[in-house]
Design a protein around this motif. Structure first.
Motif, PDB file in Angstrom:
ATOM      1  N   GLU A   8       8.135  -1.019   3.987  1.00  0.00           N
ATOM      2  CA  GLU A   8       6.888  -0.770   3.444  1.00  0.00           C
ATOM      3  C   GLU A   8       6.948  -0.681   2.033  1.00  0.00           C
ATOM      4  O   GLU A   8       7.997  -0.348   1.556  1.00  0.00           O
ATOM      5  N   PRO A   9       5.957  -1.101   1.136  1.00  0.00           N
ATOM      6  CA  PRO A   9       5.808  -1.111  -0.168  1.00  0.00           C
ATOM      7  C   PRO A   9       5.971   0.690  -0.292  1.00  0.00           C
ATOM      8  O   PRO A   9       5.808   1.628   0.404  1.00  0.00           O
ATOM      9  N   LYS A  10       6.710   0.823  -1.915  1.00  0.00           N
ATOM     10  CA  LYS A  10       6.780   2.157  -2.081  1.00  0.00           C
ATOM     11  C   LYS A  10       5.797   2.973  -2.702  1.00  0.00           C
ATOM     12  O   LYS A  10       5.723   4.160  -2.571  1.00  0.00           O
ATOM     13  N   THR A  11       4.639   2.449  -2.826  1.00  0.00           N
ATOM     14  CA  THR A  11       3.265   2.939  -3.305  1.00  0.00           C
ATOM     15  C   THR A  11       2.326   3.015  -2.169  1.00  0.00           C
ATOM     16  O   THR A  11       2.237   2.315  -1.207  1.00  0.00           O
ATOM     17  N   VAL A  12       1.336   4.030  -2.250  1.00  0.00           N
ATOM     18  CA  VAL A  12       0.320   3.930  -1.399  1.00  0.00           C
ATOM     19  C   VAL A  12      -1.088   3.354  -1.980  1.00  0.00           C
ATOM     20  O   VAL A  12      -1.216   3.812  -3.351  1.00  0.00           O
ATOM     21  N   PRO A  13      -1.537   2.535  -1.482  1.00  0.00           N
ATOM     22  CA  PRO A  13      -2.893   1.975  -2.247  1.00  0.00           C
ATOM     23  C   PRO A  13      -3.724   3.019  -2.336  1.00  0.00           C
ATOM     24  O   PRO A  13      -3.899   3.978  -1.530  1.00  0.00           O
ATOM     25  N   PRO A  14      -4.666   3.032  -3.397  1.00  0.00           N
ATOM     26  CA  PRO A  14      -5.447   3.844  -3.704  1.00  0.00           C
ATOM     27  C   PRO A  14      -6.716   4.237  -2.675  1.00  0.00           C
ATOM     28  O   PRO A  14      -6.815   5.429  -2.349  1.00  0.00           O
ATOM     29  N   LEU A  15      -6.877   3.220  -1.839  1.00  0.00           N
ATOM     30  CA  LEU A  15      -8.020   3.371  -0.790  1.00  0.00           C
ATOM     31  C   LEU A  15      -7.379   4.378   0.367  1.00  0.00           C
ATOM     32  O   LEU A  15      -8.088   4.701   1.222  1.00  0.00           O
ATOM     33  N   ARG A  16      -6.078   4.566   0.458  1.00  0.00           N
ATOM     34  CA  ARG A  16      -5.189   5.290   1.323  1.00  0.00           C
ATOM     35  C   ARG A  16      -5.112   6.839   0.895  1.00  0.00           C
ATOM     36  O   ARG A  16      -4.332   7.502   1.637  1.00  0.00           O
ATOM     37  N   ARG A  17      -5.293   6.932  -0.411  1.00  0.00           N
ATOM     38  CA  ARG A  17      -4.861   8.411  -0.906  1.00  0.00           C
ATOM     39  C   ARG A  17      -6.351   9.280  -0.818  1.00  0.00           C
ATOM     40  O   ARG A  17      -7.479   8.763  -1.085  1.00  0.00           O
ATOM     41  N   PRO A  18      -5.884  10.301  -0.339  1.00  0.00           N
ATOM     42  CA  PRO A  18      -7.059  11.232   0.120  1.00  0.00           C
ATOM     43  C   PRO A  18      -8.031  11.524  -0.923  1.00  0.00           C
ATOM     44  O   PRO A  18      -9.414  11.595  -0.923  1.00  0.00           O
ATOM     45  N   GLU A  19      -7.345  12.053  -2.183  1.00  0.00           N
ATOM     46  CA  GLU A  19      -8.127  12.215  -3.356  1.00  0.00           C
ATOM     47  C   GLU A  19      -9.197  11.155  -3.824  1.00  0.00           C
ATOM     48  O   GLU A  19     -10.393  11.238  -4.345  1.00  0.00           O
ATOM     49  N   VAL A  20      -8.412   9.845  -3.878  1.00  0.00           N
ATOM     50  CA  VAL A  20      -9.452   8.941  -4.230  1.00  0.00           C
ATOM     51  C   VAL A  20     -10.459   8.729  -3.092  1.00  0.00           C
ATOM     52  O   VAL A  20     -11.724   8.494  -3.680  1.00  0.00           O
ATOM     53  N   ARG A  21     -10.072   8.428  -1.911  1.00  0.00           N
ATOM     54  CA  ARG A  21     -11.375   8.442  -0.727  1.00  0.00           C
ATOM     55  C   ARG A  21     -12.486   9.450  -0.930  1.00  0.00           C
ATOM     56  O   ARG A  21     -13.495   9.228  -1.097  1.00  0.00           O
ATOM     57  N   ARG A  22     -12.124  10.906  -1.212  1.00  0.00           N
ATOM     58  CA  ARG A  22     -13.094  11.930  -1.782  1.00  0.00           C
ATOM     59  C   ARG A  22     -14.034  11.699  -2.920  1.00  0.00           C
ATOM     60  O   ARG A  22     -15.041  11.631  -3.003  1.00  0.00           O
ATOM     61  N   ARG A  23     -13.388  11.115  -4.012  1.00  0.00           N
ATOM     62  CA  ARG A  23     -13.765  10.944  -5.202  1.00  0.00           C
ATOM     63  C   ARG A  23     -14.805   9.822  -4.979  1.00  0.00           C
ATOM     64  O   ARG A  23     -15.824   9.731  -5.617  1.00  0.00           O
ATOM     65  N   LEU A  24     -14.602   8.796  -4.284  1.00  0.00           N
ATOM     66  CA  LEU A  24     -15.333   7.599  -3.952  1.00  0.00           C
ATOM     67  C   LEU A  24     -16.624   8.016  -2.710  1.00  0.00           C
ATOM     68  O   LEU A  24     -17.252   7.114  -2.686  1.00  0.00           O
ATOM     69  N   GLY A  25     -16.324   9.027  -2.178  1.00  0.00           N
ATOM     70  CA  GLY A  25     -17.216   9.518  -1.303  1.00  0.00           C
ATOM     71  C   GLY A  25     -17.225   8.653  -0.044  1.00  0.00           C
ATOM     72  O   GLY A  25     -17.937   8.412   0.767  1.00  0.00           O
ATOM     73  N   LEU A  26     -15.929   8.249   0.520  1.00  0.00           N
ATOM     74  CA  LEU A  26     -15.751   7.169   1.574  1.00  0.00           C
ATOM     75  C   LEU A  26     -15.727   8.207   2.690  1.00  0.00           C
ATOM     76  O   LEU A  26     -14.911   9.239   2.515  1.00  0.00           O
ATOM     77  N   ASP A  27     -16.145   7.694   3.829  1.00  0.00           N
ATOM     78  CA  ASP A  27     -16.291   8.582   4.925  1.00  0.00           C
ATOM     79  C   ASP A  27     -14.820   9.144   5.415  1.00  0.00           C
ATOM     80  O   ASP A  27     -14.839  10.513   5.396  1.00  0.00           O
ATOM     81  N   GLN A  28     -13.948   8.580   5.971  1.00  0.00           N
ATOM     82  CA  GLN A  28     -12.688   9.044   6.639  1.00  0.00           C
ATOM     83  C   GLN A  28     -11.562   8.739   5.633  1.00  0.00           C
ATOM     84  O   GLN A  28     -11.452   7.559   5.591  1.00  0.00           O
ATOM     85  N   ALA A  29     -10.888   9.564   5.376  1.00  0.00           N
ATOM     86  CA  ALA A  29      -9.564   9.396   4.737  1.00  0.00           C
ATOM     87  C   ALA A  29      -8.555   8.979   5.585  1.00  0.00           C
ATOM     88  O   ALA A  29      -8.287   9.598   6.628  1.00  0.00           O
ATOM     89  N   GLN A  30      -7.817   7.825   5.179  1.00  0.00           N
ATOM     90  CA  GLN A  30      -6.578   7.207   5.958  1.00  0.00           C
ATOM     91  C   GLN A  30      -5.690   8.063   5.713  1.00  0.00           C
ATOM     92  O   GLN A  30      -5.144   8.487   4.823  1.00  0.00           O
ATOM     93  N   PRO A  31      -4.766   8.760   6.821  1.00  0.00           N
ATOM     94  CA  PRO A  31      -3.654   9.481   6.450  1.00  0.00           C
ATOM     95  C   PRO A  31      -2.558   8.473   6.003  1.00  0.00           C
ATOM     96  O   PRO A  31      -2.567   7.117   6.331  1.00  0.00           O
ATOM     97  N   ALA A  32      -1.625   9.056   5.423  1.00  0.00           N
ATOM     98  CA  ALA A  32      -0.353   8.041   4.962  1.00  0.00           C
ATOM     99  C   ALA A  32       0.209   7.473   6.075  1.00  0.00           C
ATOM    100  O   ALA A  32       0.168   8.303   7.203  1.00  0.00           O
ATOM    101  N   PRO A  33       1.035   6.513   5.880  1.00  0.00           N
ATOM    102  CA  PRO A  33       1.798   6.037   7.017  1.00  0.00           C
ATOM    103  C   PRO A  33       2.774   6.993   7.565  1.00  0.00           C
ATOM    104  O   PRO A  33       3.081   7.739   6.862  1.00  0.00           O
ATOM    105  N   ALA A  34       3.111   6.957   8.862  1.00  0.00           N
ATOM    106  CA  ALA A  34       4.246   7.725   9.524  1.00  0.00           C
ATOM    107  C   ALA A  34       5.322   7.784   8.865  1.00  0.00           C
ATOM    108  O   ALA A  34       6.012   6.839   8.121  1.00  0.00           O
ATOM    109  N   GLY A  35       5.953   9.292   8.663  1.00  0.00           N
ATOM    110  CA  GLY A  35       7.023   9.306   7.747  1.00  0.00           C
ATOM    111  C   GLY A  35       7.163   9.150   6.237  1.00  0.00           C
ATOM    112  O   GLY A  35       7.786   9.429   5.675  1.00  0.00           O
ATOM    113  N   LYS A  36       5.754   9.017   5.561  1.00  0.00           N
ATOM    114  CA  LYS A  36       5.545   8.962   4.159  1.00  0.00           C
ATOM    115  C   LYS A  36       4.543   9.718   3.907  1.00  0.00           C
ATOM    116  O   LYS A  36       3.387   9.853   4.553  1.00  0.00           O
TER     117      LYS A  36
END
Length: 107
Positions: A69-97
């Motif tokens: 997998e890539p070394k970075t987490v896309p913004p829309l998978r980061r809980p703080e970004v999802r909260r800031r954007l008011g998106l419904d459900q935060a996606q957890p980071a991929p397993a093991g990361k």
């Protein structure tokens, strides 16, 4: 060129249409220099985002799988970004990361 666009190829689960569109929008903002489209530019910018997202989706679908997998987490998978954007459900980071702290992503 676009330091804020993260790699979408090889994500687990695969990049969503929302993530592809967000990357396309960031690319269009960067190349046009238009951060907030107005009436005069909104239609052209939105059409460009749609086209780039469509092409990006086809490109990602046509590429072979990555070994890791890539070394970075896309913004829309980061809980703080999802909260800031008011998106419904935060996606957890991929397993093991764990999601990196804000601002620590590789650019």
């Amino acid at each position: 060129m676009c330091r804020n666009i993260t790699e979408l190829r090889g994500l687990n689960p695969p990049a969503s249409a929302e993530e592809v569109e967000a990357a396309a929008a960031q690319f269009i903002r960067k190349v046009t220099g238009i951060a907030r489209p107005t009436g005069a530019t909104a239609d052209a910018v939105q059409e460009a985002v749609r086209e780039v997202a469509e092409i990006t989706g086809r490109l990602l679908a046509g590429l072979p799988a990555r070994r890791q997998e890539p070394k970075t987490v896309p913004p829309l998978r980061r809980p703080e970004v999802r909260r800031r954007l008011g998106l419904d459900q935060a996606q957890p980071a991929p397993a093991g990361k764990a999601a990196p702290p804000a601002g620590s992503a590789r650019h």
